[in-house]
Structure formats: structure tokens, C-alpha cells
Write an enzyme that holds these catalytic residues in place. Sequence first.
Site, PDB file in Angstrom:
ATOM      1  N   ASP A  27       0.857  -1.190   0.000  1.00  0.00           N
ATOM      2  CA  ASP A  27       0.000   0.000   0.000  1.00  0.00           C
ATOM      3  C   ASP A  27       0.885   1.229   0.000  1.00  0.00           C
ATOM      4  OD1 ASP A  27      -1.952   2.091   0.901  1.00  0.00           O
ATOM      5  OD2 ASP A  27      -3.256   0.359   1.196  1.00  0.00           O
ATOM      6  N   ASP A  28       0.509   2.257  -0.772  1.00  0.00           N
ATOM      7  CA  ASP A  28       1.322   3.475  -0.770  1.00  0.00           C
ATOM      8  C   ASP A  28       0.907   4.443   0.341  1.00  0.00           C
ATOM      9  OD1 ASP A  28      -1.025   4.629  -1.665  1.00  0.00           O
ATOM     10  OD2 ASP A  28      -0.199   5.364  -3.565  1.00  0.00           O
ATOM     11  N   LEU A  75      -6.687  -4.889  -4.329  1.00  0.00           N
ATOM     12  CA  LEU A  75      -7.674  -3.921  -3.872  1.00  0.00           C
ATOM     13  C   LEU A  75      -7.224  -2.480  -4.083  1.00  0.00           C
ATOM     14  CD1 LEU A  75      -8.760  -5.607  -0.521  1.00  0.00           C
ATOM     15  CD2 LEU A  75     -10.238  -5.184  -2.471  1.00  0.00           C
ATOM     16  N   TYR A 146     -14.431   6.792 -13.257  1.00  0.00           N
ATOM     17  CA  TYR A 146     -14.176   5.704 -12.304  1.00  0.00           C
ATOM     18  C   TYR A 146     -14.754   4.391 -12.816  1.00  0.00           C
ATOM     19  CZ  TYR A 146     -14.488   2.830  -8.116  1.00  0.00           C
ATOM     20  OH  TYR A 146     -14.394   1.791  -7.221  1.00  0.00           O
ATOM     21  N   GLY A 270     -22.086  12.125 -13.921  1.00  0.00           N
ATOM     22  CA  GLY A 270     -21.512  10.785 -13.951  1.00  0.00           C
ATOM     23  C   GLY A 270     -22.132   9.817 -12.959  1.00  0.00           C
TER      24      GLY A 270
END
Length: 313
Positions: A27-28, A75, A146, A270
Site C-alpha cells: 500500500d502506498d 484492492l 471511475y 456521472g
Amino acid sequence: MTGGAGFVGGHVVASLVATGARVRVLDDFSTGSMDNLCHARTLGLADADIRAVDIAALEGQQEIRDWRPSVVVHLAANAAFARSIRDPYLDARINVLGTIGVLAAAASCGAEKVVLASSGGTVYGELPAGAARLAEDAPRTPVSPYGLSKLTADRYAELYRELFGLPHTALALANVYGPGQDPGAGVVAATARAVATGRRPLIYGDGRQTRDFVHVSDVAEAFRRAVNAPPCATVNIGTGIETRIADVVAEVCRCFGVPTTPRYAPERPGEVTRICLDNRRAAELLGWRPTVGLVEGIAGVVDTLRAPEPAGA
């Protein structure tokens, strides 16, 4: 697991560690947090298996190749719908290029399969008039950056299966909610945070839009089952229950014991009007069914935010 320090990721990591699996978290920490891994760490997640890396960069992909996991759970994503509208380039970098890198690394190191998070709330687009639910074979016509980036990621997973023999399961998640969620990530969290801090909740549009709300604990169980089940392409993970946004806001306010007096803002571009997923395939292939009802789940979110009673009260 990529994105393991996120809201959903932390629950999935804990669910897997609890069953004896060794999990390495990539994870960043741009949106993830060590707080989301507290439970997993108490269950045995080793600090050495928490790596701060960007999976859209070569270093993140090399972590996968070096570790050679049997299953890659993917994820890591930009999950912020509004952010994808503001910065579709960043959205595509994370959701599309990041996924390509993960798939390439998984294929090259001999992983048995990839289990990835898709978005049942956006990849299908609008629920057709007269339809009750969307099944996995429904047309996919996303109407936001997205949704398009998540659909593209799904398509790449399908191509990697066909071209390189890398099996996968894509869990098409409905609108996930639960304790600890970032208020910017969903109407339940946003409304609960607003009311808890003395503000009026905000509704975009008229509130008659519908969503399929699935509790994060049920989502974590779906991932646990998918990791241990044969690969099965796309599987919807939702409740099959369509709920209006205005009703969710009203239920949060009811749990706090305050009047429902929302503010209204223009509908965001959107966004689809109706979402509801058919979950029969999840029951057939994963033996999965939702267990947490929306009223119960909202009460749990409110309980975590309710101010404690003053001493001596």
C-alpha cells in the site's frame, strides 16, 4: 495484497490472517492507514509484511515477483468517484495501469490466481427501467471515469486469463459501508460524520437515487471465500436490495435521534440513478450471502461516532 491498508483492505487482511493465511500488504498509504491494520496485527500480521510501495510503479510490481504469492488479492485503487471526475488521468493511472502491473507481476511469478475488486456500483451503468437487479451478464456501459477505469481493469484481467493463463475472480462490489470508512467515500459515512459533528447532512440531487448497500464485514467474507474457491470470473457482491439515498440519510438521523433536515446540492455528473445487484451467483459459486442488514449496519456506524457520555452523567 495490494491496497491492504484501506478501509475494505484492512477488513480483508484481518479476515485472511484470522484463518491462518500469511498476508503481505502492499500500500502506498496515500489514503490507507496503519489504523486499518490494527486488528490484523493483533491477529498476527507481521510488521515486516507491511510494505509502503506504489503498485503502479515498478517497485510495487517487483515486490509481488520477489514474494511469489500463491494468490494475489488486488484492492489498490482510486475509489473516490468525485476524484475521478476531477482527475481522470490519476484515476486511470491507479486503476488501469496499476492493475496491468499487478496482473503482469502475478503472471510472471506463477501465481495461481488473482482476486480483484471490481465496482458493481459503476461498471454496469444505469439499471434499466423495469429491471429489478443487474446480473453479471448485463451490458456494461459506465458513465463516469471511475466506472470506465474499473471496467477496463476487469477487461485486462480477462485478457490475462485468455493470453497468459492467469485465472481470476473479480468481485463486483455494491456500495460498501461500515465503521471506519472515510466520510468522503460514501453516503452512510458522510451523513454519520456530518450529524456527529453537528452539521446537516448533504444530499446530491433529490435523494430518490437508489443504491445497493453491503456491509464491509460481508465484503471481507466474500474475499476470503474467493481466495479459497476456484476462480470464477465476475461475481456480484451485493444485497439485492435497492434503497433510496434519502432513506439512508433518514435512518442515520434516526439513529442519532435528530430530525432529518438535509441540505441539497445539484446532482453530480456521472452518477447513475439506480443500482441494485443480483447476488445469486455469489451464493452458487462462493456460498456467500449477506448477513448484515442495512438498519443494523447503520446503527453500528453511528455507535462508533456517537460522543461518549460525560463522566458522572
